[in-house]
Design a protein around this motif. Structure first.
Motif, PDB file in Angstrom:
ATOM      1  N   LEU A 273       0.832  -1.201   0.000  1.00  0.00           N
ATOM      2  CA  LEU A 273       0.000   0.000   0.000  1.00  0.00           C
ATOM      3  C   LEU A 273       0.868   1.253   0.000  1.00  0.00           C
ATOM      4  N   PHE A 274       1.924   1.263   0.820  1.00  0.00           N
ATOM      5  CA  PHE A 274       2.777   2.437   0.872  1.00  0.00           C
ATOM      6  C   PHE A 274       3.461   2.670  -0.474  1.00  0.00           C
ATOM      7  N   ALA A 275       4.009   1.605  -1.081  1.00  0.00           N
ATOM      8  CA  ALA A 275       4.670   1.749  -2.374  1.00  0.00           C
ATOM      9  C   ALA A 275       3.699   2.273  -3.430  1.00  0.00           C
ATOM     10  N   ALA A 276       2.472   1.787  -3.397  1.00  0.00           N
ATOM     11  CA  ALA A 276       1.489   2.178  -4.405  1.00  0.00           C
ATOM     12  C   ALA A 276       1.083   3.638  -4.289  1.00  0.00           C
ATOM     13  N   LEU A 277       0.969   4.141  -3.066  1.00  0.00           N
ATOM     14  CA  LEU A 277       0.410   5.472  -2.861  1.00  0.00           C
ATOM     15  C   LEU A 277       1.467   6.548  -2.649  1.00  0.00           C
ATOM     16  N   PHE A 278       2.722   6.165  -2.482  1.00  0.00           N
ATOM     17  CA  PHE A 278       3.763   7.164  -2.222  1.00  0.00           C
ATOM     18  C   PHE A 278       4.083   7.975  -3.471  1.00  0.00           C
ATOM     19  N   SER A 279       4.363   7.314  -4.585  1.00  0.00           N
ATOM     20  CA  SER A 279       4.816   8.024  -5.783  1.00  0.00           C
ATOM     21  C   SER A 279       3.879   7.745  -6.950  1.00  0.00           C
ATOM     22  N   SER A 280       4.157   8.413  -8.077  1.00  0.00           N
ATOM     23  CA  SER A 280       3.217   8.342  -9.190  1.00  0.00           C
ATOM     24  C   SER A 280       3.157   6.969  -9.843  1.00  0.00           C
ATOM     25  N   HIS A 281       4.261   6.213  -9.825  1.00  0.00           N
ATOM     26  CA  HIS A 281       4.302   4.911 -10.498  1.00  0.00           C
ATOM     27  C   HIS A 281       4.645   3.803  -9.495  1.00  0.00           C
ATOM     28  N   LEU A 282       4.361   2.566  -9.896  1.00  0.00           N
ATOM     29  CA  LEU A 282       4.496   1.408  -9.007  1.00  0.00           C
ATOM     30  C   LEU A 282       4.956   0.205  -9.813  1.00  0.00           C
ATOM     31  N   MET A 283       5.789  -0.637  -9.201  1.00  0.00           N
ATOM     32  CA  MET A 283       6.169  -1.897  -9.829  1.00  0.00           C
ATOM     33  C   MET A 283       6.143  -3.018  -8.801  1.00  0.00           C
ATOM     34  N   MET A 284       5.662  -4.203  -9.224  1.00  0.00           N
ATOM     35  CA  MET A 284       5.619  -5.379  -8.353  1.00  0.00           C
ATOM     36  C   MET A 284       6.059  -6.600  -9.140  1.00  0.00           C
ATOM     37  N   PRO A 285       6.996  -7.404  -8.602  1.00  0.00           N
ATOM     38  CA  PRO A 285       7.418  -8.615  -9.321  1.00  0.00           C
ATOM     39  C   PRO A 285       6.429  -9.759  -9.139  1.00  0.00           C
ATOM     40  N   MET A 286       6.374 -10.628 -10.130  1.00  0.00           N
ATOM     41  CA  MET A 286       5.474 -11.776 -10.074  1.00  0.00           C
ATOM     42  C   MET A 286       5.827 -12.654  -8.875  1.00  0.00           C
ATOM     43  N   GLY A 287       4.794 -13.176  -8.263  1.00  0.00           N
ATOM     44  CA  GLY A 287       4.971 -14.017  -7.088  1.00  0.00           C
ATOM     45  C   GLY A 287       4.765 -13.290  -5.785  1.00  0.00           C
ATOM     46  N   PHE A 288       4.896 -11.958  -5.790  1.00  0.00           N
ATOM     47  CA  PHE A 288       4.643 -11.186  -4.573  1.00  0.00           C
ATOM     48  C   PHE A 288       3.218 -11.422  -4.096  1.00  0.00           C
ATOM     49  N   GLU A 289       2.290 -11.494  -5.045  1.00  0.00           N
ATOM     50  CA  GLU A 289       0.877 -11.627  -4.689  1.00  0.00           C
ATOM     51  C   GLU A 289       0.576 -12.932  -3.972  1.00  0.00           C
ATOM     52  N   TYR A 290       1.481 -13.916  -4.108  1.00  0.00           N
ATOM     53  CA  TYR A 290       1.275 -15.218  -3.472  1.00  0.00           C
ATOM     54  C   TYR A 290       2.269 -15.502  -2.348  1.00  0.00           C
ATOM     55  N   GLY A 291       3.050 -14.509  -1.965  1.00  0.00           N
ATOM     56  CA  GLY A 291       3.981 -14.717  -0.868  1.00  0.00           C
ATOM     57  C   GLY A 291       5.124 -15.649  -1.198  1.00  0.00           C
ATOM     58  N   PHE A 292       5.635 -15.577  -2.428  1.00  0.00           N
ATOM     59  CA  PHE A 292       6.779 -16.417  -2.779  1.00  0.00           C
ATOM     60  C   PHE A 292       7.983 -16.038  -1.918  1.00  0.00           C
ATOM     61  N   ARG A 293       8.800 -17.038  -1.595  1.00  0.00           N
ATOM     62  CA  ARG A 293       9.951 -16.832  -0.712  1.00  0.00           C
ATOM     63  C   ARG A 293      11.302 -16.938  -1.429  1.00  0.00           C
ATOM     64  N   LYS A 294      11.345 -17.650  -2.554  1.00  0.00           N
ATOM     65  CA  LYS A 294      12.627 -17.848  -3.257  1.00  0.00           C
ATOM     66  C   LYS A 294      13.009 -16.565  -3.989  1.00  0.00           C
ATOM     67  N   ARG A 295      14.226 -16.095  -3.731  1.00  0.00           N
ATOM     68  CA  ARG A 295      14.693 -14.904  -4.414  1.00  0.00           C
ATOM     69  C   ARG A 295      14.862 -15.178  -5.907  1.00  0.00           C
ATOM     70  N   LEU A 296      14.447 -14.232  -6.743  1.00  0.00           N
ATOM     71  CA  LEU A 296      14.632 -14.354  -8.182  1.00  0.00           C
ATOM     72  C   LEU A 296      16.117 -14.245  -8.511  1.00  0.00           C
ATOM     73  N   HIS A 297      16.581 -15.098  -9.416  1.00  0.00           N
ATOM     74  CA  HIS A 297      18.004 -15.141  -9.743  1.00  0.00           C
ATOM     75  C   HIS A 297      18.168 -15.010 -11.248  1.00  0.00           C
ATOM     76  N   VAL A 298      19.058 -14.118 -11.697  1.00  0.00           N
ATOM     77  CA  VAL A 298      19.183 -13.811 -13.123  1.00  0.00           C
ATOM     78  C   VAL A 298      19.863 -14.922 -13.918  1.00  0.00           C
ATOM     79  N   VAL A 299      20.360 -15.960 -13.224  1.00  0.00           N
ATOM     80  CA  VAL A 299      20.965 -17.104 -13.907  1.00  0.00           C
ATOM     81  C   VAL A 299      20.196 -18.384 -13.614  1.00  0.00           C
ATOM     82  N   ASN A 300      19.897 -18.632 -12.355  1.00  0.00           N
ATOM     83  CA  ASN A 300      19.465 -19.961 -11.921  1.00  0.00           C
ATOM     84  C   ASN A 300      17.963 -20.184 -11.817  1.00  0.00           C
ATOM     85  N   THR A 301      17.154 -19.120 -11.759  1.00  0.00           N
ATOM     86  CA  THR A 301      15.709 -19.311 -11.616  1.00  0.00           C
ATOM     87  C   THR A 301      15.158 -20.055 -12.831  1.00  0.00           C
ATOM     88  N   ARG A 302      14.202 -20.959 -12.583  1.00  0.00           N
ATOM     89  CA  ARG A 302      13.553 -21.729 -13.639  1.00  0.00           C
ATOM     90  C   ARG A 302      12.051 -21.844 -13.334  1.00  0.00           C
TER      91      ARG A 302
END
Length: 425
Positions: A273-302
């Protein structure tokens, strides 16, 4: 822009992206940001691009369609859902084993006949060197015009594939003059194209210089704010009159918030909520909505790293996105003031619309673990706009706001009050 970051290594091949588009559109997102999809060097990192005009074969699904046709089809599917596509523009560096290093050595920072690796300095002072990358020389190259023309052609190629926006990776490390030239040349052919500057970790001077180079938005550091120190509002005020900024509760470069907070659902809701309402634009990575715990990795994620959802925040996210979409205050980069309150665990921000006289109050329980008692003698003394105030809070909105105003703020809970008429989603 309300941006959903589709991380391609987690989403898988292009034909598998449509369900993620549909979920994002249903939650009220209007942009999809995709990390690089181009052909990579031997390290396999998404940000180690070998061929700017090639496609990463990991994203090509079965069938006879070419890789470019599959990507174009994915972009078209997103557009049909009302989503604009954005991708990374990685031109501070390329893969150390890219053919460009041999074909155009004059484009690179060279030392003893070899290309220099880019690096960063961590907050603890340690130096991180990316040995799989070669640093472009945008400042002293003897062929800056040729390099600029090449990257203009890269942007035009990606625009032809269906991308309408570009997140410019490490934008502050390139001269502002380069960005001005590239952006103006690209907009001559594509007037509506959007350029976003990744400016995290740079100095205030670098931020302001980059912001003034023709970008549509930069990233802010709201994710790391403690809700108390003055630095975030100072950072925000530095550039807000130049362009908008993008907040995020987590990103592909950070730990997952659900893991970081020990599985605290209230902290997840608070930070989104704070991120959404603080500034004009907002970004959220996939999986946040479901409480994912594994960090996204630019090489190893599958795709196999897709987790079984432990929570479902889609309804809450949809509601907050609706508040943002319907508000000239929360959808603009207007002035923000912090208003003191006797209870130091309560944050009160007054935000004004960039244009017009509308204002809003964001009253937030900083504590994601415990309740806080809120008492305000006169809500209307906190604004300098005509009453009334309307309650758009996602939790227990009130049809009538009494004076004095009292409320038991649950862990991380906020009150969202605005003069913008009753625009409750």
């Amino acid at each position: 822009m309300i941006i959903y970051n589709l991380f391609p290594l987690l989403a898988g091949p292009f034909p598998d992206w449509t369900p993620h588009f549909k979920r994002a559109a249903a939650m009220g997102f209007d942009w999809i940001f995709v990390n690089p999809v181009q052909a990579l060097g031997d390290s396999g990192s998404l940000y180690s691009i070998s061929d700017y005009f090639g496609i990463n074969q990991a994203f090509v699904g079965p069938g006879s369609s070419s890789s470019q046709k599959q990507l174009r089809a994915a972009c078209t599917a997103a557009e049909k859902l009302g989503l604009s596509m954005m991708t990374d523009l990685v031109i501070n560096h390329c893969a150390i084993d890219s053919p460009l290093v041999q074909e155009h050595p004059e484009w690179f920072v060279m030392k003893r006949g070899k290309p220099t690796n880019p690096f960063c300095v961590e907050p603890d002072g340690s130096k991180v060197i990316w040995e799989d990358l070669a640093q472009f020389d945008h400042r002293k190259s003897t062929d800056k015009d040729g390099m600029l023309a090449y990257f203009v052609s890269v942007v035009e190629h990606l625009a032809d594939l269906g991308f309408r926006g570009f997140r410019c990776d490490a934008a502050y490390q390139l001269p502002a003059e380069f960005w001005q030239s590239l952006i103006s040349r690209c907009r001559a052919k594509h007037p509506d194209i959007v350029f976003v500057a990744e400016t995290l970790g740079c100095s205030p001077k670098q931020t302001k210089s980059t912001a003034a180079a023709g970008f549509d938005a930069i990233y802010n550091s709201a994710k790391w704010w403690d809700f108390t120190s003055p630095w975030l509002l100072t950072q925000y005020a530095l550039t807000r009159s130049l362009l908008g900024s993008i907040s995020f509760p987590e990103s592909h470069d950070t730990e997952r918030l659900f893991s970081e907070t020990g599985g605290n659902l209230d902290a997840m809701r608070q930070r989104y909520l704070f991120a959404a309402l603080f500034s004009s634009h907002l970004m959220m990575p996939m999986g946040f909505e479901y409480g994912f715990r594994k960090r996204l990795h630019v090489v190893n994620t599958r795709p196999k790293d897709w987790e079984e959802p432990t929570i479902d925040l889609t309804d809450f996210i949809t509601q907050v996105n609706g508040i943002k979409q319907g508000s000239s205050v929360f959808g603009s980069e207007g002035p923000i003031e912090q208003i003191p309150h006797p209870n130091e665990a309560i944050l009160i921000l007054r935000k004004k619309a960039a244009k017009g006289c509308d204002q809003a109050l964001l009253i937030l329980n900083k504590d994601p673990h415990g309740h806080q008692y809120l008492h305000i003698d006169d809500l209307y003394a906190l604004i300098d706009a005509p009453p009334p105030l309307h309650d758009l809070s996602p939790d227990w909105p009130m049809d009538y706001l009494p004076t004095p105003f009292e409320f038991d703020l649950g862990p991380g809970v906020a009150r969202v009050l605005t003069t913008e008429g009753n625009k409750r989603p």
